[in-house]
Design an enzyme around this catalytic site. Structure first.
Site, PDB file in Angstrom:
ATOM      1  N   GLU A 185       0.791  -1.239   0.000  1.00 57.07           N
ATOM      2  CA  GLU A 185       0.000   0.000   0.000  1.00 57.07           C
ATOM      3  C   GLU A 185       0.821   1.288   0.000  1.00 57.07           C
ATOM      4  O   GLU A 185       0.799   2.051   0.973  1.00 57.07           O
ATOM      5  CB  GLU A 185      -0.943   0.021   1.214  1.00 57.07           C
ATOM      6  CG  GLU A 185      -1.998  -1.045   1.177  1.00 57.07           C
ATOM      7  CD  GLU A 185      -2.959  -0.977   2.371  1.00 57.07           C
ATOM      8  OE1 GLU A 185      -2.859  -0.034   3.180  1.00 57.07           O
ATOM      9  OE2 GLU A 185      -3.807  -1.871   2.489  1.00 57.07           O
ATOM     10  N   GLU A 335      -6.323  -7.943   0.126  1.00 56.56           N
ATOM     11  CA  GLU A 335      -6.908  -7.547   1.424  1.00 56.56           C
ATOM     12  C   GLU A 335      -8.318  -7.028   1.209  1.00 56.56           C
ATOM     13  O   GLU A 335      -8.576  -6.276   0.260  1.00 56.56           O
ATOM     14  CB  GLU A 335      -6.104  -6.431   2.113  1.00 56.56           C
ATOM     15  CG  GLU A 335      -4.856  -6.872   2.822  1.00 56.56           C
ATOM     16  CD  GLU A 335      -4.174  -5.733   3.590  1.00 56.56           C
ATOM     17  OE1 GLU A 335      -4.875  -4.847   4.111  1.00 56.56           O
ATOM     18  OE2 GLU A 335      -2.930  -5.750   3.642  1.00 56.56           O
TER      19      GLU A 335
HETATM   20  O1  IFM Z   1      -4.182  -3.278   9.038  1.00 58.59           O
HETATM   21  C1  IFM Z   1      -4.092  -2.707   7.781  1.00 58.59           C
HETATM   22  C2  IFM Z   1      -3.014  -3.378   6.952  1.00 58.59           C
HETATM   23  O2  IFM Z   1      -1.776  -3.307   7.565  1.00 58.59           O
HETATM   24  C3  IFM Z   1      -2.906  -2.724   5.599  1.00 58.59           C
HETATM   25  N1  IFM Z   1      -4.175  -2.608   4.967  1.00 58.59           N
HETATM   26  C4  IFM Z   1      -5.283  -2.075   5.726  1.00 58.59           C
HETATM   27  C5  IFM Z   1      -5.406  -2.823   7.034  1.00 58.59           C
HETATM   28  C6  IFM Z   1      -6.596  -2.290   7.853  1.00 58.59           C
HETATM   29  O3  IFM Z   1      -6.439  -0.950   8.134  1.00 58.59           O
END
Ligand code: IFM
Length: 419
Positions: A185, A335
């Site tokens: 990210e 994710e």
């Molecule tokens: O916990 C985070 C993760 O580290 C990266 N993506 C978003 C998740 C939730 O905020």
């Protein structure tokens, strides 16, 4: 098989699993974040009263405690990974995404720790033994302390430092890994560390943000070359958080202009800068935002929200997937998840998102996997432990794990490869 049954199926070999990151679950890390936590925990606990709504404060009083903001033992996953992977297997997962902690591998500049690489070898073998395909992230935001003293990702030499570390990891583990994720990210780091300034190193400057934007694109591109020079067969991507932006008023030219600018900088520009250096694309989907000028994010009243008050808007994942189709690359959802301590919304959340993913697949988008965030409740960065994202509840005092009911519903989808 009838047409209706077929319609609910996902493609053969679809990857089903969940994701974690080293700093959020392992425990015992000493890196840029653990240092920052120590300095900022007290402040964060004090600010909780201003930051969160009354209902959140009442439901999660731990947000006022200093310990909430210090990662320390986390889920002790560094020692309990076998037990945790047993759970993932029991839940029908056939894949798992996790990250390697750079500060363990290279605790001092240029000195690589053989014992730690051996640890991750064991982790990967433990996954494989259980039939879980590893998807390995090489950087999930934490830097070794020596590097954070030099500015971390703000340092122009960051790509070079990262490549040295990546070379060591891939030379040692490359024989076991088919899927590498270089960086996690970039947009979250740019936004939270360099624009809003809530994460370390807490800079608030558009110029700094732009500098890190370019450095992270370069970091990915160089790492891509390093990995493929060592191993031609593996697949490489980066983990991309993508927000589904909408103009508040579709007819307004101004609003549509802001929308274009938001989409350009948060997704298209970065993808352009790393074009030709991705074997697959990824989506990490959490946010749907309506915007207008002057830049403002509008909240509608009837939204269903998570414990963090993040809107639940499953259709957004479909819109993003349809847009990414133009790149002609396979896509993994690396994710997607929500904070939901009482597990009252998670089952519905997963099912609704997967219905939209399935629709995108039916319409020709090449989606090949879905990783729920997260396997375990874990350390949610500046917010600490109170947001509960896990399929598995963790008691951080006893380290007891309890599988949540929604995890079994997701397990059924994984096992049957259908929704
Ligand atoms: O916990 C985070 C993760 O580290 C990266 N993506 C978003 C998740 C939730 O905020």
């Amino acid at each position: 098989m009838s047409e209706i049954e077929l319609k609910n199926k996902f493609p053969e070999d679809f990857l089903w699993g969940s994701a974690t990151s080293a700093h959020q679950v392992e425990g015992g890390n000493k890196n840029s974040w653990s240092e920052w936590e120590k300095k900022n925990a007290e402040r964060l606990a004090k600010e909780a009263g201003d930051k969160w709504k009354k209902w959140q404060q009442e439901k999660f009083p731990e947000m006022f405690e200093l310990e909430n903001y210090i990662s320390e033992k986390a889920c002790d996953h560094y020692n309990r990974y076998e037990e945790d992977f047993d759970i993932a297997k029991e839940l029908g997962h056939n894949a798992h995404r996790f990250s390697i902690e750079w500060s363990r591998i290279e605790p001092e500049e240029g000195k690589f720790d053989e014992k730690e690489i051996e640890h991750y070898r064991k982790v990967i073998l433990a996954l494989k033994k259980r039939g879980l395909e590893p998807m390995v992230t090489l950087w999930h935001w934490t830097n070794p302390v020596w590097l954070s003293k030099k500015g971390g990702e703000y340092n122009k030499k960051f790509p070079e430092h990262f490549s040295n570390y990546v070379k060591f990891v891939v030379a040692n583990l490359g024989d076991l890994v088919n899927f590498w994720i270089t960086i996690n990210e970039p947009m979250s780091v740019i936004a939270s560390s360099y624009i809003t300034g809530v994460w370390p190193p807490q800079k608030k400057s558009i110029l700094s943000a732009w500098r890190v934007y370019k450095i992270l694109a370069m970091t990915h591109n160089e790492a891509y070359n390093v990995i493929h020079n060592l191993n031609n067969d593996c697949k490489i991507g980066f983990a991309n958080i993508i927000t589904d932006f909408e103009a508040i008023n579709e007819k307004s030219k101004l609003n549509n202009f802001v929308l274009k600018v938001a989409n350009y900088f948060s997704r298209d520009k970065f993808l352009k800068m790393v074009s030709g250096k991705n074997d697959f694309l990824t989506v990490q989907y959490y946010f749907h935002k309506k915007i207008k000028l002057p830049v403002q994010i509008i909240k509608t009243n009837d939204r269903i929200v998570s414990d963090l008050e993040w809107e639940i808007y499953p259709k957004g994942i479909y819109r993003i997937l349809k847009d990414l189709k133009k790149y002609g690359l396979p896509i993994y959802i690396t994710e997607n998840g929500l904070a939901d301590a009482d597990d009252s919304r998670r089952e519905q959340f997963i099912k609704e998102h997967l219905r939209w993913v399935h629709k995108a697949i039916e319409e020709g988008v090449d989606v090949r996997g879905y990783f729920y965030w997260s396997l375990l409740d874990n350390f949610e960065w500046d917010k600490g432990y109170w947001p509960r994202f896990g399929l598995v509840e963790v008691d951080f005092k006893t380290q007891e794990r309890k599988i949540r009911p929604s995890a079994w519903k997701y397990a059924k989808i994984c096992k049957n490869n259908e929704i």
